[in-house]
Design a protein around this motif. Structure first.
Motif, PDB file in Angstrom:
ATOM      1  N   LEU A  15      -5.278  -1.877 -11.306  1.00  0.00           N
ATOM      2  CA  LEU A  15      -5.379  -1.632  -9.769  1.00  0.00           C
ATOM      3  C   LEU A  15      -6.223  -0.096  -9.815  1.00  0.00           C
ATOM      4  CD1 LEU A  15      -1.505  -1.980  -8.746  1.00  0.00           C
ATOM      5  CD2 LEU A  15      -3.582  -3.047  -7.636  1.00  0.00           C
ATOM      6  N   PHE A  16      -5.721   0.741 -10.738  1.00  0.00           N
ATOM      7  CA  PHE A  16      -6.518   2.194 -10.541  1.00  0.00           C
ATOM      8  C   PHE A  16      -7.378   2.509 -11.757  1.00  0.00           C
ATOM      9  CE2 PHE A  16      -1.901   2.341  -9.177  1.00  0.00           C
ATOM     10  CZ  PHE A  16      -1.986   2.672  -7.833  1.00  0.00           C
ATOM     11  N   GLY A  17      -7.683   1.563 -12.466  1.00  0.00           N
ATOM     12  CA  GLY A  17      -8.656   1.773 -13.684  1.00  0.00           C
ATOM     13  C   GLY A  17      -8.088   2.690 -14.803  1.00  0.00           C
ATOM     14  N   SER A  18      -6.807   3.282 -14.587  1.00  0.00           N
ATOM     15  CA  SER A  18      -6.099   3.785 -15.763  1.00  0.00           C
ATOM     16  C   SER A  18      -4.610   4.087 -15.218  1.00  0.00           C
ATOM     17  CB  SER A  18      -6.532   5.424 -15.987  1.00  0.00           C
ATOM     18  OG  SER A  18      -5.781   6.117 -16.620  1.00  0.00           O
ATOM     19  N   SER A  19      -3.798   3.881 -16.319  1.00  0.00           N
ATOM     20  CA  SER A  19      -2.246   4.145 -16.027  1.00  0.00           C
ATOM     21  C   SER A  19      -1.706   5.490 -15.955  1.00  0.00           C
ATOM     22  CB  SER A  19      -1.481   3.255 -17.183  1.00  0.00           C
ATOM     23  OG  SER A  19      -1.871   3.965 -18.363  1.00  0.00           O
ATOM     24  N   SER A  73      -5.746   4.198  -0.098  1.00  0.00           N
ATOM     25  CA  SER A  73      -7.103   3.290  -0.096  1.00  0.00           C
ATOM     26  C   SER A  73      -7.388   2.390  -1.079  1.00  0.00           C
ATOM     27  CB  SER A  73      -8.286   4.527   0.095  1.00  0.00           C
ATOM     28  OG  SER A  73      -9.463   3.868   0.337  1.00  0.00           O
ATOM     29  N   ILE A  74      -7.183   2.719  -2.262  1.00  0.00           N
ATOM     30  CA  ILE A  74      -7.478   1.823  -3.242  1.00  0.00           C
ATOM     31  C   ILE A  74      -6.476   0.442  -3.278  1.00  0.00           C
ATOM     32  CG2 ILE A  74      -6.835   1.346  -5.968  1.00  0.00           C
ATOM     33  CD1 ILE A  74      -7.940   4.524  -6.406  1.00  0.00           C
ATOM     34  N   LEU A  75      -5.142   0.976  -2.850  1.00  0.00           N
ATOM     35  CA  LEU A  75      -4.203  -0.327  -2.861  1.00  0.00           C
ATOM     36  C   LEU A  75      -4.625  -1.228  -1.516  1.00  0.00           C
ATOM     37  CD1 LEU A  75      -0.948   1.630  -3.416  1.00  0.00           C
ATOM     38  CD2 LEU A  75      -1.980   0.065  -5.092  1.00  0.00           C
ATOM     39  N   ILE A  76      -5.137  -0.732  -0.620  1.00  0.00           N
ATOM     40  CA  ILE A  76      -5.726  -1.416   0.572  1.00  0.00           C
ATOM     41  C   ILE A  76      -6.790  -2.540  -0.032  1.00  0.00           C
ATOM     42  CG2 ILE A  76      -6.937  -1.547   2.396  1.00  0.00           C
ATOM     43  CD1 ILE A  76      -5.419   1.140   3.251  1.00  0.00           C
ATOM     44  N   ASN A  77      -7.723  -2.087  -0.741  1.00  0.00           N
ATOM     45  CA  ASN A  77      -8.748  -2.791  -1.030  1.00  0.00           C
ATOM     46  C   ASN A  77      -8.416  -3.804  -2.271  1.00  0.00           C
ATOM     47  OD1 ASN A  77     -10.655  -1.572   0.439  1.00  0.00           O
ATOM     48  ND2 ASN A  77     -11.067   0.126  -0.901  1.00  0.00           N
ATOM     49  N   LYS A  78      -7.519  -3.436  -3.119  1.00  0.00           N
ATOM     50  CA  LYS A  78      -7.177  -4.361  -4.220  1.00  0.00           C
ATOM     51  C   LYS A  78      -6.171  -5.340  -3.731  1.00  0.00           C
ATOM     52  CE  LYS A  78      -8.877  -3.063  -8.307  1.00  0.00           C
ATOM     53  NZ  LYS A  78      -9.612  -4.026  -9.383  1.00  0.00           N
ATOM     54  N   THR A  79      -5.290  -4.934  -2.839  1.00  0.00           N
ATOM     55  CA  THR A  79      -4.386  -6.009  -2.355  1.00  0.00           C
ATOM     56  C   THR A  79      -5.199  -7.014  -1.420  1.00  0.00           C
ATOM     57  OG1 THR A  79      -2.650  -4.590  -1.896  1.00  0.00           O
ATOM     58  CG2 THR A  79      -2.568  -6.448  -0.827  1.00  0.00           C
ATOM     59  N   CYS A 133       0.702  -1.236  -0.055  1.00  0.00           N
ATOM     60  CA  CYS A 133       0.066  -0.002   0.295  1.00  0.00           C
ATOM     61  C   CYS A 133       0.923   1.514  -0.248  1.00  0.00           C
ATOM     62  CB  CYS A 133      -0.899  -0.013   1.305  1.00  0.00           C
ATOM     63  SG  CYS A 133      -2.071  -1.375   1.083  1.00  0.00           S
ATOM     64  N   VAL A 134       2.004   1.113  -0.740  1.00  0.00           N
ATOM     65  CA  VAL A 134       2.677   2.423  -0.956  1.00  0.00           C
ATOM     66  C   VAL A 134       2.686   2.993  -2.335  1.00  0.00           C
ATOM     67  CG1 VAL A 134       5.288   3.201  -1.140  1.00  0.00           C
ATOM     68  CG2 VAL A 134       4.680   1.361   0.568  1.00  0.00           C
ATOM     69  N   PRO A 135       2.281   4.394  -2.234  1.00  0.00           N
ATOM     70  CA  PRO A 135       1.916   4.934  -3.533  1.00  0.00           C
ATOM     71  C   PRO A 135       3.013   4.843  -4.438  1.00  0.00           C
ATOM     72  CG  PRO A 135       0.778   6.149  -1.958  1.00  0.00           C
ATOM     73  CD  PRO A 135       1.595   5.036  -1.250  1.00  0.00           C
ATOM     74  N   THR A 136       2.897   4.689  -5.594  1.00  0.00           N
ATOM     75  CA  THR A 136       3.821   4.178  -6.615  1.00  0.00           C
ATOM     76  C   THR A 136       3.750   4.748  -7.846  1.00  0.00           C
ATOM     77  OG1 THR A 136       4.598   2.323  -5.439  1.00  0.00           O
ATOM     78  CG2 THR A 136       5.202   2.343  -7.779  1.00  0.00           C
ATOM     79  N   ILE A 137       4.951   5.287  -8.418  1.00  0.00           N
ATOM     80  CA  ILE A 137       5.115   5.770 -10.056  1.00  0.00           C
ATOM     81  C   ILE A 137       5.968   4.832 -10.513  1.00  0.00           C
ATOM     82  CG2 ILE A 137       5.788   7.414 -11.645  1.00  0.00           C
ATOM     83  CD1 ILE A 137       5.266   9.654  -9.270  1.00  0.00           C
ATOM     84  N   VAL A 138       5.579   4.201 -11.950  1.00  0.00           N
ATOM     85  CA  VAL A 138       6.443   3.147 -12.552  1.00  0.00           C
ATOM     86  C   VAL A 138       6.870   3.775 -13.650  1.00  0.00           C
ATOM     87  CG1 VAL A 138       6.676   1.072 -13.472  1.00  0.00           C
ATOM     88  CG2 VAL A 138       5.046   1.428 -11.569  1.00  0.00           C
ATOM     89  N   VAL A 139       8.302   3.878 -14.182  1.00  0.00           N
ATOM     90  CA  VAL A 139       8.908   4.278 -15.267  1.00  0.00           C
ATOM     91  C   VAL A 139       8.844   3.095 -16.322  1.00  0.00           C
ATOM     92  CG1 VAL A 139      10.898   5.275 -16.551  1.00  0.00           C
ATOM     93  CG2 VAL A 139      10.385   6.066 -14.256  1.00  0.00           C
ATOM     94  N   GLY A 140       7.871   3.123 -17.130  1.00  0.00           N
ATOM     95  CA  GLY A 140       7.522   1.638 -17.629  1.00  0.00           C
ATOM     96  C   GLY A 140       8.044   1.703 -19.281  1.00  0.00           C
TER      97      GLY A 140
END
Length: 394
Positions: free
Chosen positions: A332-336, A368-374, A313-320
């Motif tokens: 996870l978020f509905g959009s990247s 909050s999103i990550l808590i529920n998704k995890t 549940c750590v908010p994250t940015i991915v360099v993809g």
């Protein structure tokens, strides 16, 4: 009622070695998801696996037989090949270690990750054809697949799996659009990886530190590698000058030909006059997950560092640079958007700063999103045992 999966033998393949802590995380979490079973790990770097304790979970088998063929055996293999009696005569020798244990297994789990993302995975095709010859059922486990890479040859290989577990819906939908129906969604098994507590280094303040990861791979896949490095430099400058948070540089792959420490040490040297920066030493994937779980935010190029963060549940940015980053963030978020920076579309040196500021604004919502998704993902992973048992019983 499906019986609990136990008492079976599984071949895990292919595996490049636990110096890539994403590879290690897949192996470690998979064996924990299916307790009471025997695991053989076909590895290209067994010494790395022993270093990180994977030999306590699996019997490690060197993937290839590196002994040179004797002149007699070479001649015999060549005769078999040229006479078309056995077109795999050489490959059967090279992969004799793998085939030796495969004959004693109930199923082969191709620990997918991103093996189908970069070019033609010819060696996987060969191994799969050898496994098919001994009629060992194989499952593609926790994969991402670049949609544009699915040509007729890859489709033939993928259809040979008893089942494919895609770790994000971009891959799942791409497979179905190509007529591959033996597929379902399964989160990456590393979402279930348990962290192992370790001492944190000096200058690492729990929940007040931003973790930073950059990799040689993301630089190699970037259309503007210098601009990408500049983004990292500008972000660290911003964190030190404009916030009160510290910075931890976190390597997640330490292979000789793809070592995160190389670009991270370059970043470290650029800011070595501050007492708000540290670099994390070499450690196992579960220890790295603990370090990441103590961060307030993470900016990372490595997929399994992002999974360690998401599942903590750590908010994250991915360099993809491939489907996996976008696909996992979409799910996870509905959009990247605002969560993934494409390494091929960088336009300015301040894009990471802009995304980071947006992430801070939405910190509570993201957590909050990550808590529920995890929670949802762990429930799905707990059901994987019955799904594999069903596949085995067919």
């Amino acid at each position: 009622m499906i019986n609990k999966l136990s008492g079976n033998s599984f071949l895990l393949y292919p595996h490049g070695g636990s110096g890539n802590h994403g590879c290690e995380a897949i192996v470690r979490s998979t064996t924990h998801l299916f307790p009471g079973n025997k695991f053989y790990l076909s590895s290209r770097a067994p010494q790395q696996d022993v270093l990180y304790g994977i030999d306590e979970l699996c019997e490690i088998i060197p993937e290839r037989n590196d002994n040179t063929l004797s002149w007699y055996n070479h001649l015999y293999a060549k005769v078999l090949y040229l006479s078309r009696l056995d077109r795999y005569s050489f490959e059967k020798y090279y992969y004799a270690n793998l085939l030796g244990v495969a004959n004693n297994c109930d199923m082969a789990l191709s620990i997918g990750g991103d093996n189908y993302c970069y070019g033609v995975p010819g060696y996987i095709y060969i191994i799969n054809e050898l496994l098919d010859r001994i009629q060992l059922p194989r499952v593609l486990w926790g994969c991402s697949i670049e949609p544009s890479a699915i040509d007729s040859r890859m489709k033939k290989d993928l259809l040979g799996y008893k089942h494919i577990f895609a770790r994000e819906y971009l891959t799942l939908n791409a497979l179905k659009s190509k007529g591959i129906e033996n597929v379902s969604f399964m989160p990456d098994p590393a979402f279930s990886l348990q962290p192992r507590e370790v001492a944190l280094p000096e200058y690492f303040i729990p929940y007040h530190t931003v973790g930073i990861n950059i990799s040689p791979m993301v630089l190699a896949h970037s259309s503007k590698p210098e601009m990408l490095e500049r983004n990292y430099l500008e972000l660290i400058s911003y964190l030190i000058d404009k916030t009160e948070m510290n910075v931890a540089l976190i390597p997640h792959v330490e292979w000789e030909d793809s070592d995160d420490k190389v670009p991270l040490e370059g970043l470290y040297k650029a800011f070595n006059n501050t007492d708000r920066l540290c670099i994390i030493p070499e450690m196992s994937c579960d220890s790295l997950k603990y370090v990441i779980s103590q961060c307030r935010f993470l900016v990372t190029a490595r997929t399994h560092a992002s999974i360690a963060a998401y599942s903590s549940c750590v908010p994250t940015i991915v360099v993809g640079y491939s489907v996996k980053a976008e696909g996992i963030a979409n799910d996870l978020f509905g959009s990247s958007l605002n969560y993934v920076l494409s390494s091929n579309s960088i336009r300015s040196p301040f894009e990471l700063i802009e995304l980071f500021i947006e992430l801070v604004k939405n910190e509570s919502k993201v957590k909050s999103i990550l808590i529920n998704k995890t929670k949802d993902y762990l429930d799905i992973l707990r059901g994987a045992e019955s799904q594999l048992q069903l596949i085995l019983s067919r």
